[in-house]
Design an enzyme around this catalytic site. Structure first.
Site, PDB file in Angstrom:
ATOM      1  N   CYS A  45       0.859  -1.188   0.000  1.00  0.00           N
ATOM      2  CA  CYS A  45       0.000   0.000   0.000  1.00  0.00           C
ATOM      3  C   CYS A  45       0.895   1.237   0.000  1.00  0.00           C
ATOM      4  CB  CYS A  45      -0.909   0.026   1.228  1.00  0.00           C
ATOM      5  SG  CYS A  45      -2.033   1.445   1.235  1.00  0.00           S
ATOM      6  N   CYS A 100       0.389   4.261   6.394  1.00  0.00           N
ATOM      7  CA  CYS A 100      -0.049   4.624   7.750  1.00  0.00           C
ATOM      8  C   CYS A 100       0.932   4.049   8.780  1.00  0.00           C
ATOM      9  CB  CYS A 100      -1.452   4.101   8.011  1.00  0.00           C
ATOM     10  SG  CYS A 100      -2.650   4.774   6.864  1.00  0.00           S
ATOM     11  N   GLU A 104      -5.110   0.064  -0.448  1.00  0.00           N
ATOM     12  CA  GLU A 104      -6.116   1.124  -0.382  1.00  0.00           C
ATOM     13  C   GLU A 104      -7.017   0.954  -1.614  1.00  0.00           C
ATOM     14  OE1 GLU A 104      -7.468   3.622   1.539  1.00  0.00           O
ATOM     15  OE2 GLU A 104      -8.688   3.729  -0.274  1.00  0.00           O
ATOM     16  N   HIS A 162      -9.084   7.323  12.740  1.00  0.00           N
ATOM     17  CA  HIS A 162      -7.905   7.127  13.604  1.00  0.00           C
ATOM     18  C   HIS A 162      -7.393   8.353  14.344  1.00  0.00           C
ATOM     19  CE1 HIS A 162      -7.902   3.292  11.731  1.00  0.00           C
ATOM     20  NE2 HIS A 162      -7.436   3.720  10.595  1.00  0.00           N
ATOM     21  N   CYS A 182      -6.577  -7.350  11.613  1.00  0.00           N
ATOM     22  CA  CYS A 182      -6.383  -6.111  10.851  1.00  0.00           C
ATOM     23  C   CYS A 182      -4.968  -5.604  10.937  1.00  0.00           C
ATOM     24  CB  CYS A 182      -7.225  -4.995  11.445  1.00  0.00           C
ATOM     25  SG  CYS A 182      -8.844  -4.987  10.824  1.00  0.00           S
TER      26      CYS A 182
HETATM   27  N1  SAH Z   1      -6.619   0.852   3.153  1.00  0.00           N
HETATM   28  C1  SAH Z   1      -7.922   0.738   3.663  1.00  0.00           C
HETATM   29  C2  SAH Z   1      -8.386  -0.678   3.873  1.00  0.00           C
HETATM   30  C3  SAH Z   1      -7.398  -1.664   4.417  1.00  0.00           C
HETATM   31  S1  SAH Z   1      -6.888  -1.455   6.078  1.00  0.00           S
HETATM   32  C4  SAH Z   1      -8.065   1.537   4.942  1.00  0.00           C
HETATM   33  O1  SAH Z   1      -7.063   2.000   5.467  1.00  0.00           O
HETATM   34  O2  SAH Z   1      -9.202   1.732   5.374  1.00  0.00           O
HETATM   35  C5  SAH Z   1      -8.323  -2.028   6.973  1.00  0.00           C
HETATM   36  C6  SAH Z   1      -8.450  -1.460   8.368  1.00  0.00           C
HETATM   37  O3  SAH Z   1      -7.435  -1.995   9.240  1.00  0.00           O
HETATM   38  C7  SAH Z   1      -8.293   0.044   8.407  1.00  0.00           C
HETATM   39  O4  SAH Z   1      -9.266   0.647   9.218  1.00  0.00           O
HETATM   40  C8  SAH Z   1      -6.942   0.171   9.029  1.00  0.00           C
HETATM   41  O5  SAH Z   1      -6.775   1.434   9.586  1.00  0.00           O
HETATM   42  C9  SAH Z   1      -6.911  -0.949  10.033  1.00  0.00           C
HETATM   43  N2  SAH Z   1      -5.568  -1.273  10.504  1.00  0.00           N
HETATM   44  C10 SAH Z   1      -4.419  -1.202   9.816  1.00  0.00           C
HETATM   45  N3  SAH Z   1      -3.383  -1.587  10.589  1.00  0.00           N
HETATM   46  C11 SAH Z   1      -3.889  -1.920  11.798  1.00  0.00           C
HETATM   47  C12 SAH Z   1      -3.318  -2.414  12.999  1.00  0.00           C
HETATM   48  N4  SAH Z   1      -2.021  -2.657  13.098  1.00  0.00           N
HETATM   49  N5  SAH Z   1      -4.146  -2.656  14.031  1.00  0.00           N
HETATM   50  C13 SAH Z   1      -5.465  -2.442  13.915  1.00  0.00           C
HETATM   51  N6  SAH Z   1      -6.076  -1.983  12.805  1.00  0.00           N
HETATM   52  C14 SAH Z   1      -5.286  -1.720  11.743  1.00  0.00           C
HETATM   53 FE1  SF4 Z   2      -2.798   1.393   3.393  1.00  0.00          FE
HETATM   54 FE2  SF4 Z   2      -5.063   1.084   4.834  1.00  0.00          FE
HETATM   55 FE3  SF4 Z   2      -2.687   0.217   5.768  1.00  0.00          FE
HETATM   56 FE4  SF4 Z   2      -3.145   2.831   5.625  1.00  0.00          FE
HETATM   57  S1  SF4 Z   2      -4.246   1.331   6.903  1.00  0.00           S
HETATM   58  S2  SF4 Z   2      -1.262   1.789   4.964  1.00  0.00           S
HETATM   59  S3  SF4 Z   2      -4.356   2.930   3.763  1.00  0.00           S
HETATM   60  S4  SF4 Z   2      -3.743  -0.562   3.984  1.00  0.00           S
END
Ligand code: SAH
Ligand code: SF4
Length: 375
Positions: A111, A115, A168, A223, A346
């Protein structure tokens, strides 16, 4: 090179059939064989004329993604790692619950958003998946699970799809939309638009396009409760700050008036989990203090990974935070973590095969079950 029929929504399949000199109803038949029956061989498609089947063999194929591994968690969650070539892999997770079966699908290998709290983001971006590669995850999971559970052809195992795997989805828009259409099509998987959720970190222009093209349920990864904090957690916020993001949420709901936005909020110890953050969130979405957004909050306990340098908020902190939001009249849920023992939660979807040794070491410890081929 022949064409993979998994790349087509029904209109695409009709255009393909037209190029072969075939009528639209043939496209519907083919589509149903592929998606409803899980067929990958044209010989199986008994109601198609033999001449058409021969023609198809010369110019088309139905090919899913090679499965690298499958892991089953003690709670029934299943995680598949699919090979998408070039040293990349993507992950797909099935989460069974009493009243539903949810499949969490990936849209990209890696991605580009990056983040801070997400291990997919830490991997960087490899490439977009094609429509066929997105839909192959559902195609495979639905038919493999049906076979395993000995379901009849009409009985679906997967009732909900969430685009919450790696990537994403709104940065892979042109491949995403046909895939969503296949999920919704009555001749495909027949899922209602409220049972298909696109989760986005907030690609504002594409949220507007999705509202027009395919207004499925929308989850927005918030977030943070202010721009400075969100800039540091979700870098895309520098391009589309909170005010613009919330305005896009309201425009989205104009197309789907009885819907709501699900705001996802990953709880990070000492970073975004204080009472003042909850108060700021209320001020952002509450119609009494702002234009308001019809929404619910889903608090996600952070799934830690070493490179993040972040910690999960305590359970007490999460429930205190949830209470502040609920007391303000905002529906708030706390996500149960599922599949923890197989790293299926997640943000732990790190299917990069550059990391294959690590992945396979981790996976070797876990129970692997035999895959039955799809007939
Ligand atoms: N890119 C998109 C969809 C994939 S991520 C997005 O960011 O919405 C799916 C979800 O998992 C998102 O809400 C993301 O913020 C959350 N996520 C990512 N890393 C995480 C982590 N380490 N712990 C908990 N949630 C997480
Ligand atoms: Fe990409 Fe979603 Fe992970 Fe952010 S949380 S890096 S947008 S997959």
């Amino acid at each position: 090179m022949t064409t993979n029929l998994l790349d087509f929504d029904l209109d695409g399949m009709a255009a393909f059939c037209e190029r072969l000199g075939e009528k639209r109803f043939r496209a519907t038949q083919l589509f149903r064989w592929v998606h409803q029956r899980g067929a990958s061989s044209f010989d199986q498609m008994s109601d198609l004329a033999k001449s058409l089947r021969e023609k198809l063999k010369g110019c088309a194929h139905v090919t899913g993604l090679p499965v690298i591994s499958e892991h089953v968690s003690a709670d029934g969650t299943i995680k598949w790692l699919f090979d998408v070539g070039g040293g990349n892999a993507v992950e797909t997770v099935f989460i069974p619950e009493d009243d539903r079966g949810t499949l969490c699908i990936s849209s990209q290998a890696g991605c580009a958003v990056g983040c801070r709290f997400c291990s997919t983001g830490h991997q960087g971006f490899s490439r977009n998946l094609t429509t066929g590669e997105i839909i192959a995850q559902l195609w495979y999971a639905e038919h493999a699970l049906r076979q395993r559970q000995r379901q009849g052809h009409g009985e679906r195992v997967i009732s909900n799809v969430v685009m919450m795997g790696m990537g994403e989805p709104l940065q892979n828009y042109s491949a995403l939309v046909p895939a969503l259409r296949i999920m919704l099509d009555d001749h495909g998987y027949g899922l209602s638009r409220r049972r298909v959720t696109v989760s986005t970190s907030g690609v504002v222009p594409m949220m507007d396009r999705l509202a027009q093209d395919c207004p499925v349920a929308l989850a927005v990864s918030l977030h943070a409760s202010n721009d400075a904090l969100r800039d540091s957690l979700v870098p895309l916020n520098r391009k589309y700050p909170l005010e613009e993001l919330l305005a896009a949420c309201r425009r989205y709901l104009d197309h789907a008036p009885r819907d709501f936005i699900t705001f996802e909020y990953c709880m990070l110890d000492g970073v975004n989990d204080q009472p003042e953050h909850a108060a700021q969130l209320i001020a952002l979405v509450d119609p009494k203090t702002a234009p308001g957004v019809s929404c619910k909050f889903n608090l996600i306990p952070f799934n830690p990974f070493p490179a993040s340098g972040l910690r999960r908020s305590s359970a007490a902190r999460v429930s205190a935070f949830a209470k502040i939001l609920s007391d303000a009249g905002i529906v708030t849920t706390v996500r149960k973590t599922r599949g923890d023992d197989i790293d299926a939660a997640c943000g732990q979807l790190a299917g990069d095969v550059k990391d294959r040794t690590k992945v396979s070491e981790r996976m070797a410890k876990l129970r692997t079950i035999e895959l039955k081929p799809i007939t």
